[in-house]
Scaffold this motif. Structure first.
Motif, PDB file in Angstrom:
ATOM      1  N   SER A 141      22.810   7.084  -7.805  1.00 62.28           N
ATOM      2  CA  SER A 141      21.380   7.400  -7.861  1.00 62.28           C
ATOM      3  C   SER A 141      20.690   6.439  -8.810  1.00 62.28           C
ATOM      4  CB  SER A 141      21.156   8.846  -8.317  1.00 62.28           C
ATOM      5  OG  SER A 141      21.650   9.042  -9.636  1.00 62.28           O
ATOM      6  N   ALA A 142      19.383   6.392  -8.688  1.00 62.08           N
ATOM      7  CA  ALA A 142      18.579   5.527  -9.551  1.00 62.08           C
ATOM      8  C   ALA A 142      17.361   6.308 -10.012  1.00 62.08           C
ATOM      9  CB  ALA A 142      18.144   4.269  -8.809  1.00 62.08           C
ATOM     10  N   GLU A 143      17.153   6.347 -11.315  1.00 58.19           N
ATOM     11  CA  GLU A 143      15.959   6.975 -11.874  1.00 58.19           C
ATOM     12  C   GLU A 143      14.900   5.900 -12.075  1.00 58.19           C
ATOM     13  OE1 GLU A 143      14.408   9.599 -15.705  1.00 58.19           O
ATOM     14  OE2 GLU A 143      16.561   9.346 -15.338  1.00 58.19           O
ATOM     15  N   LEU A 144      13.762   6.062 -11.426  1.00 56.24           N
ATOM     16  CA  LEU A 144      12.706   5.055 -11.466  1.00 56.24           C
ATOM     17  C   LEU A 144      11.867   5.212 -12.723  1.00 56.24           C
ATOM     18  CD1 LEU A 144      11.619   5.350  -7.732  1.00 56.24           C
ATOM     19  CD2 LEU A 144      13.383   3.879  -8.721  1.00 56.24           C
ATOM     20  N   ILE A 145      11.038   4.224 -12.982  1.00 58.61           N
ATOM     21  CA  ILE A 145      10.184   4.252 -14.162  1.00 58.61           C
ATOM     22  C   ILE A 145       9.200   5.417 -14.095  1.00 58.61           C
ATOM     23  CG2 ILE A 145       8.443   2.730 -13.155  1.00 58.61           C
ATOM     24  CD1 ILE A 145       9.684   2.709 -16.806  1.00 58.61           C
ATOM     25  N   SER A 146       8.916   5.890 -12.876  1.00 59.82           N
ATOM     26  CA  SER A 146       8.017   7.035 -12.701  1.00 59.82           C
ATOM     27  C   SER A 146       8.683   8.362 -13.028  1.00 59.82           C
ATOM     28  CB  SER A 146       7.512   7.069 -11.250  1.00 59.82           C
ATOM     29  OG  SER A 146       8.595   7.248 -10.351  1.00 59.82           O
ATOM     30  N   GLY A 147      10.012   8.360 -13.219  1.00 60.53           N
ATOM     31  CA  GLY A 147      10.746   9.587 -13.474  1.00 60.53           C
ATOM     32  C   GLY A 147      11.392  10.177 -12.233  1.00 60.53           C
ATOM     33  N   LYS A 148      11.036   9.667 -11.047  1.00 58.01           N
ATOM     34  CA  LYS A 148      11.630  10.160  -9.813  1.00 58.01           C
ATOM     35  C   LYS A 148      13.010   9.539  -9.604  1.00 58.01           C
ATOM     36  CE  LYS A 148       7.203  10.980  -7.513  1.00 58.01           C
ATOM     37  NZ  LYS A 148       6.369  10.690  -6.316  1.00 58.01           N
ATOM     38  N   THR A 149      13.842  10.254  -8.854  1.00 62.22           N
ATOM     39  CA  THR A 149      15.213   9.813  -8.598  1.00 62.22           C
ATOM     40  C   THR A 149      15.396   9.521  -7.123  1.00 62.22           C
ATOM     41  OG1 THR A 149      16.054  11.105 -10.468  1.00 62.22           O
ATOM     42  CG2 THR A 149      17.649  10.426  -8.790  1.00 62.22           C
ATOM     43  N   ARG A 150      16.061   8.407  -6.820  1.00 62.10           N
ATOM     44  CA  ARG A 150      16.400   8.045  -5.441  1.00 62.10           C
ATOM     45  C   ARG A 150      17.918   8.007  -5.307  1.00 62.10           C
ATOM     46  NH1 ARG A 150      12.097   5.726  -2.278  1.00 62.10           N
ATOM     47  NH2 ARG A 150      10.212   6.667  -3.132  1.00 62.10           N
ATOM     48  N   GLU A 151      18.429   8.703  -4.295  1.00 61.51           N
ATOM     49  CA  GLU A 151      19.855   8.693  -4.016  1.00 61.51           C
ATOM     50  C   GLU A 151      20.186   7.508  -3.104  1.00 61.51           C
ATOM     51  OE1 GLU A 151      21.867  10.823  -5.474  1.00 61.51           O
ATOM     52  OE2 GLU A 151      20.201  11.927  -6.407  1.00 61.51           O
ATOM     53  N   GLY A 152      21.411   7.002  -3.222  1.00 59.54           N
ATOM     54  CA  GLY A 152      21.807   5.875  -2.384  1.00 59.54           C
ATOM     55  C   GLY A 152      23.302   5.661  -2.417  1.00 59.54           C
ATOM     56  N   LYS A 153      23.734   4.502  -1.927  1.00 58.60           N
ATOM     57  CA  LYS A 153      25.146   4.138  -1.893  1.00 58.60           C
ATOM     58  C   LYS A 153      25.324   2.714  -2.402  1.00 58.60           C
ATOM     59  CE  LYS A 153      26.604   7.203   1.853  1.00 58.60           C
ATOM     60  NZ  LYS A 153      27.290   7.285   3.181  1.00 58.60           N
ATOM     61  N   VAL A 154      26.445   2.493  -3.075  1.00 55.07           N
ATOM     62  CA  VAL A 154      26.755   1.167  -3.588  1.00 55.07           C
ATOM     63  C   VAL A 154      27.021   0.236  -2.405  1.00 55.07           C
ATOM     64  CG1 VAL A 154      28.371  -0.212  -4.950  1.00 55.07           C
ATOM     65  CG2 VAL A 154      27.686   2.068  -5.744  1.00 55.07           C
ATOM     66  N   ARG A 155      26.305  -0.877  -2.347  1.00 54.54           N
ATOM     67  CA  ARG A 155      26.479  -1.801  -1.224  1.00 54.54           C
ATOM     68  C   ARG A 155      27.140  -3.119  -1.640  1.00 54.54           C
ATOM     69  NH1 ARG A 155      22.056  -5.755   1.184  1.00 54.54           N
ATOM     70  NH2 ARG A 155      21.814  -7.087  -0.624  1.00 54.54           N
ATOM     71  N   TYR A 156      27.200  -3.388  -2.953  1.00 50.15           N
ATOM     72  CA  TYR A 156      27.764  -4.660  -3.384  1.00 50.15           C
ATOM     73  C   TYR A 156      28.265  -4.544  -4.817  1.00 50.15           C
ATOM     74  CZ  TYR A 156      27.903  -9.493  -5.060  1.00 50.15           C
ATOM     75  OH  TYR A 156      28.283 -10.682  -5.629  1.00 50.15           O
ATOM     76  N   ILE A 157      29.465  -5.105  -5.065  1.00 48.89           N
ATOM     77  CA  ILE A 157      30.032  -5.210  -6.408  1.00 48.89           C
ATOM     78  C   ILE A 157      30.520  -6.644  -6.568  1.00 48.89           C
ATOM     79  CG2 ILE A 157      31.750  -4.346  -8.049  1.00 48.89           C
ATOM     80  CD1 ILE A 157      31.905  -1.822  -6.291  1.00 48.89           C
ATOM     81  N   ALA A 158      30.013  -7.342  -7.548  1.00 47.56           N
ATOM     82  CA  ALA A 158      30.384  -8.746  -7.744  1.00 47.56           C
ATOM     83  C   ALA A 158      31.868  -8.867  -8.061  1.00 47.56           C
ATOM     84  CB  ALA A 158      29.556  -9.365  -8.864  1.00 47.56           C
TER      85      ALA A 158
END
Length: 376
Positions: free
Chosen positions: A228-245
């Motif tokens: 997940s990612a918490e945005l600067i607005s305080g909202k959270t977006r769920e997702g999936k890891v698509r790339y790892i260096a």
């Protein structure tokens, strides 16, 4: 009274001064001794501080990595002119949403259409010449070399027609995919050369949030795992890891990690600050309030507890998770009597009296410290 009258006035003044000094030191001069009540038998022993404790039991929790990150589009392309010409039409304004193949601008074709007509006429001529050469070669009047030359002329004429047709197609500049025309630095009348910028198209959905993970976190990450990612607005977006260096950045010795998130509403903007939260492994941890966290004399981070015999113990801890105003700590015993009030007034090894958080009548360490300090 006669004896007082016979005393020297200086002696009387000295006696009065001594009595006043004794009263200021003890505060007990002139008071009647009070009988000890039954409640005094349970009062804290002299020198022992009272603290409040809470029973805490470890529970399973997912350890997570929290990385500083930024938002970015999955695709962002600078659209460039593929042929030269004067801008004759602007079909999409800056900031407009465009679909794949939608026209952004058109260039003036100039004499390209007449060139195409001439090339088609030449193609027809070369086609007739080839047919004649093929017929005569079948009758024995043409060599194989003459027939090959006629075929080559025909192929060259076809290529010339296709080249001009493609050049005409390039005068119409289209969006490469669905997105937003973020910039468009050209206007009608501008003359473009091959490679000049016409605009920049940014794909809106999906988006990515990227950050840099330290090397001790990377082994726990996998492509496709949730995050997940918490945005600067305080909202959270769920997702999936698509790339790892696979290779660390030479300057920071960290690895780039990208989380793909949905942006169906188009509210995400590129370059905004965000915080990545990536689950790593399940561990047992205690949920505590940040206010009870403390440091020992060596600056080690942890919490304080009280044993069954009333002795203070310090426990070094690791932060597993920090969310919703609580902190989860690992590296602690399974059960603890955590000090919730007064941990700043005691040290490991001190003997203390304890009360629970619900015991409002229990004296706190702060109150004890205040009582021990001299009055101003």
């Amino acid at each position: 009274m006669k004896r007082l009258r016979n005393l020297h006035p200086a002696w009387i003044a000295a006696a009065i001064a001594a009595a006043v000094a004794l009263w200021m030191a003890t505060g007990q001069v002139g008071e009647e001794p009070r009988p000890q009540s039954k409640t005094d038998e349970s009062a804290p022993e002299p020198g022992r501080v009272s603290v409040q404790v809470r029973e805490s039991e470890a529970e399973p929790v997912m350890r997570e990595a929290r990385l500083s990150g930024r938002t970015a589009p999955v695709r962002a392309v600078t659209v460039r002119a593929r042929t030269q010409g004067r801008v004759a039409e602007i079909a999409a304004e800056r900031g407009a949403r465009v679909s794949e193949g939608e026209v952004i601008a058109r260039l003036d074709p100039d004499d390209r259409r007449s060139q195409l007509a001439e090339a088609r006429a030449t193609l027809e001529q070369r086609r007739l010449q080839f047919q004649a050469a093929e017929s005569m070669q079948a009758k024995g009047y043409q060599t194989e070399v003459d027939l090959a030359q006629a075929r080559a002329n025909l192929d060259a004429a076809r290529a010339a027609v296709e080249r001009i047709r493609t050049d005409i197609d390039h005068t119409t500049i289209r969006a490469p995919f669905d997105g937003v025309l973020d910039t468009r630095p050209v206007e009608v009348g501008d003359v473009l050369a091959v490679g000049d910028t016409v605009g920049r198209v940014i794909q809106q959905d999906p988006f990515i949030v990227y950050g840099n993970a330290p090397e001790d976190v990377v082994p726990y990450l996998e492509e496709g795992q949730p995050g997940s990612a918490e945005l600067i607005s305080g909202k959270t977006r769920e997702g999936k890891v698509r790339y790892i260096a696979s290779e660390a950045d030479e300057a920071t010795r960290t690895f780039r990690v990208e989380l793909k998130v949905d942006n169906l509403d188009g509210r995400l903007i590129a370059g905004a600050s965000a915080e990545l939260r990536l689950p790593l492994e399940e561990v047992t941890a205690h949920a505590v309030e940040p206010a009870i966290l403390t440091l020992d004399e060596d600056g080690v981070f942890g919490v304080k507890s009280v044993t069954d015999d009333g002795t203070v113990r310090f426990h070094a801890a690791d932060i597993v998770r920090n969310r919703d105003g609580r902190v989860w700590l690992s590296g602690l015993p399974e059960r603890l009597r955590l000090i919730t009030v007064g941990q700043g007034f005691v040290r490991a090894g001190d003997a203390v009296d304890t009360g629970t958080e619900d015991d409002n009548d229990a004296p706190t360490a702060a109150a004890a410290a205040e009582a021990e300090s001299p009055a101003p």
